[in-house]
Structures are given as C-alpha cells and as structure tokens.
Design a protein around this motif. Sequence first.
Motif, PDB file in Angstrom:
ATOM      1  N   GLY A 110       0.819  -1.215   0.000  1.00  0.00           N
ATOM      2  CA  GLY A 110       0.000   0.000   0.000  1.00  0.00           C
ATOM      3  C   GLY A 110       0.848   1.259   0.000  1.00  0.00           C
ATOM      4  O   GLY A 110       0.537   2.234  -0.690  1.00  0.00           O
ATOM      5  N   GLN A 111       1.909   1.250   0.798  1.00  0.00           N
ATOM      6  CA  GLN A 111       2.801   2.399   0.847  1.00  0.00           C
ATOM      7  C   GLN A 111       3.528   2.582  -0.491  1.00  0.00           C
ATOM      8  O   GLN A 111       3.734   3.702  -0.940  1.00  0.00           O
ATOM      9  CB  GLN A 111       3.824   2.237   1.967  1.00  0.00           C
ATOM     10  N   ARG A 112       3.899   1.473  -1.113  1.00  0.00           N
ATOM     11  CA  ARG A 112       4.544   1.548  -2.420  1.00  0.00           C
ATOM     12  C   ARG A 112       3.606   2.188  -3.433  1.00  0.00           C
ATOM     13  O   ARG A 112       3.999   3.043  -4.229  1.00  0.00           O
ATOM     14  CB  ARG A 112       4.952   0.163  -2.926  1.00  0.00           C
ATOM     15  N   PHE A 113       2.342   1.759  -3.399  1.00  0.00           N
ATOM     16  CA  PHE A 113       1.346   2.311  -4.322  1.00  0.00           C
ATOM     17  C   PHE A 113       1.186   3.807  -4.099  1.00  0.00           C
ATOM     18  O   PHE A 113       1.170   4.586  -5.052  1.00  0.00           O
ATOM     19  CB  PHE A 113       0.014   1.571  -4.139  1.00  0.00           C
ATOM     20  N   GLN A 114       1.093   4.231  -2.832  1.00  0.00           N
ATOM     21  CA  GLN A 114       0.955   5.651  -2.519  1.00  0.00           C
ATOM     22  C   GLN A 114       2.184   6.430  -2.983  1.00  0.00           C
ATOM     23  O   GLN A 114       2.064   7.542  -3.504  1.00  0.00           O
ATOM     24  CB  GLN A 114       0.750   5.858  -1.023  1.00  0.00           C
ATOM     25  N   TYR A 115       3.358   5.866  -2.805  1.00  0.00           N
ATOM     26  CA  TYR A 115       4.598   6.508  -3.228  1.00  0.00           C
ATOM     27  C   TYR A 115       4.594   6.726  -4.737  1.00  0.00           C
ATOM     28  O   TYR A 115       4.889   7.818  -5.220  1.00  0.00           O
ATOM     29  CB  TYR A 115       5.785   5.639  -2.803  1.00  0.00           C
ATOM     30  N   LEU A 116       4.234   5.682  -5.477  1.00  0.00           N
ATOM     31  CA  LEU A 116       4.201   5.793  -6.939  1.00  0.00           C
ATOM     32  C   LEU A 116       3.120   6.766  -7.400  1.00  0.00           C
ATOM     33  O   LEU A 116       3.322   7.526  -8.352  1.00  0.00           O
ATOM     34  CB  LEU A 116       4.018   4.415  -7.573  1.00  0.00           C
ATOM     35  N   LEU A 163       3.669  10.114  -9.759  1.00  0.00           N
ATOM     36  CA  LEU A 163       2.884  10.395 -10.958  1.00  0.00           C
ATOM     37  C   LEU A 163       2.116  11.714 -10.833  1.00  0.00           C
ATOM     38  O   LEU A 163       2.034  12.483 -11.799  1.00  0.00           O
ATOM     39  CB  LEU A 163       1.921   9.238 -11.244  1.00  0.00           C
ATOM     40  N   ALA A 164       1.588  11.995  -9.650  1.00  0.00           N
ATOM     41  CA  ALA A 164       0.857  13.248  -9.450  1.00  0.00           C
ATOM     42  C   ALA A 164       1.803  14.439  -9.594  1.00  0.00           C
ATOM     43  O   ALA A 164       1.451  15.457 -10.212  1.00  0.00           O
ATOM     44  CB  ALA A 164       0.195  13.259  -8.072  1.00  0.00           C
ATOM     45  N   THR A 165       3.000  14.314  -9.039  1.00  0.00           N
ATOM     46  CA  THR A 165       3.981  15.392  -9.161  1.00  0.00           C
ATOM     47  C   THR A 165       4.355  15.614 -10.622  1.00  0.00           C
ATOM     48  O   THR A 165       4.424  16.765 -11.086  1.00  0.00           O
ATOM     49  CB  THR A 165       5.241  15.072  -8.335  1.00  0.00           C
ATOM     50  N   GLY A 166       4.565  14.549 -11.353  1.00  0.00           N
ATOM     51  CA  GLY A 166       4.869  14.662 -12.775  1.00  0.00           C
ATOM     52  C   GLY A 166       3.736  15.328 -13.538  1.00  0.00           C
ATOM     53  O   GLY A 166       3.966  16.166 -14.416  1.00  0.00           O
ATOM     54  N   GLY A 167       2.517  14.971 -13.196  1.00  0.00           N
ATOM     55  CA  GLY A 167       1.355  15.585 -13.846  1.00  0.00           C
ATOM     56  C   GLY A 167       1.289  17.078 -13.591  1.00  0.00           C
ATOM     57  O   GLY A 167       1.011  17.865 -14.506  1.00  0.00           O
TER      58      GLY A 167
END
Length: 81
Positions: free
Chosen positions: A31-37, A41-45
């Motif tokens: 779950g933490q890995r998913f949140q990290y990724l 992606l949100a930052t890149g967006g």
Amino acid sequence: MCENMDLPIKFPSDADVNAEEAARFRALSPGQRFQYLQGILATGGRMIQQSPKAAFILQYTQQQEELAMQKVKEFIARHAR
C-alpha cells in the motif's frame, strides 16, 4: 589539467544512493509503495500542467503510447501461434 581533489567530505557513489533508495522502497508495504508511486505520478502531472511546453509533452506522450502499442501488436503478430 585539474587533479582530483582530496576533499574532507566523501560523497556516496550513485550506485550506493540507488541501492539505498531501492532498499527503502522494498521496505515499504504494498500500500505504501502504491501511494509513493501515485505521488510521483501526481507530481509529474503537475509539472507537465505548469510547463510552457505542456501541449508538446502531452502530444509526445500520446505518440509514444501509440508507438508502444503498435510495437506490442507487431511482436504478438510475429510470435503468436
């Protein structure tokens, strides 16, 4: 010619930094890995949206996705039985 300087501060190698970051990521729960990724992606967006070249970036991304899909289709056509 510049000689290597013997600095009192030792910086870690890129390989050491990458290994430490990979170890930290592997230590996270799924779950933490998913949140990290998701955060990456949100930052890149956000960076794309704020870029003066946003239209180009989005068009290029779409072209690359279409190219990747075409390559996958070609691969399957060559190797499917």
